[in-house]
Scaffold this motif. Sequence first.
Motif, mmCIF file in Angstrom:
data_model
loop_
_atom_site.group_PDB
_atom_site.id
_atom_site.type_symbol
_atom_site.label_atom_id
_atom_site.label_comp_id
_atom_site.label_asym_id
_atom_site.label_seq_id
_atom_site.Cartn_x
_atom_site.Cartn_y
_atom_site.Cartn_z
ATOM 1 N N GLY A 34 -8.069 13.081 1.548
ATOM 2 C CA GLY A 34 -7.491 12.826 0.226
ATOM 3 C C GLY A 34 -6.316 11.863 0.309
ATOM 4 N N PRO A 35 -5.377 11.991 -0.605
ATOM 5 C CA PRO A 35 -4.216 11.101 -0.624
ATOM 6 C C PRO A 35 -3.386 11.223 0.658
ATOM 7 N N ILE A 36 -2.573 10.217 0.912
ATOM 8 C CA ILE A 36 -1.699 10.195 2.077
ATOM 9 C C ILE A 36 -0.254 10.244 1.587
ATOM 10 N N ALA A 37 0.524 11.184 2.139
ATOM 11 C CA ALA A 37 1.958 11.229 1.858
ATOM 12 C C ALA A 37 2.650 10.368 2.896
ATOM 13 N N CYS A 38 3.455 9.406 2.431
ATOM 14 C CA CYS A 38 4.137 8.467 3.327
ATOM 15 C C CYS A 38 5.625 8.446 3.020
ATOM 16 N N ARG A 39 6.414 8.294 4.064
ATOM 17 C CA ARG A 39 7.843 8.059 3.886
ATOM 18 C C ARG A 39 8.028 6.547 3.780
ATOM 19 N N VAL A 40 8.684 6.131 2.715
ATOM 20 C CA VAL A 40 9.014 4.724 2.492
ATOM 21 C C VAL A 40 10.518 4.704 2.261
ATOM 22 N N GLY A 41 11.263 4.260 3.261
ATOM 23 C CA GLY A 41 12.717 4.353 3.164
ATOM 24 C C GLY A 41 13.116 5.819 3.146
ATOM 25 N N ARG A 42 13.832 6.229 2.102
ATOM 26 C CA ARG A 42 14.237 7.637 1.984
ATOM 27 C C ARG A 42 13.334 8.419 1.032
ATOM 28 N N MET A 43 12.322 7.768 0.470
ATOM 29 C CA MET A 43 11.408 8.433 -0.468
ATOM 30 C C MET A 43 10.139 8.880 0.235
ATOM 31 N N ILE A 44 9.509 9.886 -0.338
ATOM 32 C CA ILE A 44 8.170 10.278 0.089
ATOM 33 C C ILE A 44 7.234 9.960 -1.061
ATOM 34 N N VAL A 45 6.215 9.158 -0.762
ATOM 35 C CA VAL A 45 5.291 8.644 -1.770
ATOM 36 C C VAL A 45 3.881 9.084 -1.411
ATOM 37 N N ALA A 46 3.133 9.559 -2.391
ATOM 38 C CA ALA A 46 1.718 9.872 -2.177
ATOM 39 C C ALA A 46 0.903 8.701 -2.706
ATOM 40 N N MET A 47 -0.055 8.257 -1.900
ATOM 41 C CA MET A 47 -0.904 7.152 -2.353
ATOM 42 C C MET A 47 -2.356 7.421 -1.996
ATOM 43 N N ARG A 48 -3.223 6.856 -2.788
ATOM 44 C CA ARG A 48 -4.654 6.985 -2.531
ATOM 45 C C ARG A 48 -5.022 6.246 -1.261
ATOM 46 N N ARG A 49 -6.055 6.726 -0.593
ATOM 47 C CA ARG A 49 -6.525 6.078 0.630
ATOM 48 C C ARG A 49 -6.949 4.631 0.371
ATOM 49 N N LEU A 50 -7.517 4.381 -0.787
ATOM 50 C CA LEU A 50 -7.918 3.024 -1.155
ATOM 51 C C LEU A 50 -6.722 2.078 -1.124
ATOM 52 N N HIS A 51 -5.575 2.540 -1.623
ATOM 53 C CA HIS A 51 -4.368 1.728 -1.624
ATOM 54 C C HIS A 51 -3.824 1.574 -0.208
ATOM 55 N N ALA A 52 -3.832 2.660 0.559
ATOM 56 C CA ALA A 52 -3.338 2.609 1.943
ATOM 57 C C ALA A 52 -4.195 1.666 2.792
ATOM 58 N N ALA A 53 -5.483 1.566 2.474
ATOM 59 C CA ALA A 53 -6.381 0.676 3.225
ATOM 60 C C ALA A 53 -6.063 -0.797 2.973
ATOM 61 N N ALA A 54 -5.343 -1.095 1.908
ATOM 62 C CA ALA A 54 -4.974 -2.482 1.600
ATOM 63 C C ALA A 54 -3.679 -2.904 2.295
#
Length: 86
Positions: free
Chosen positions: A53-73
């Motif tokens: 499913g979605p991927i939770a990522c740390r971006v700077g000091r935030m945690i962002v959930a994004m779809r795998r389709l977006h992460a693949a880009a």
Amino acid sequence: MRLDQLPLRQPACIDRVNWSQLSDLEGQRLQELGISEGVIVEALHHGGLFGRGPIACRVGRMIVAMRRLHAAAITVRPSAEVKDAA
């Protein structure tokens, strides 16, 4: 390596975002969340059944959930190379 392939808890630097794979609205949202070239990201969690499913990522000091389709880009450079560049 693509962000959706990055091992968990391994920091990486965003090398390239393939904006043409995303709609204008999706691209704008990712930019508003701080996703751009040169930013350090870290995959924290794979959601959904069997981690597909979605991927939770740390971006700077935030945690962002994004779809795998977006992460693949998003193309990233793994942490070993990030440490060498610092």
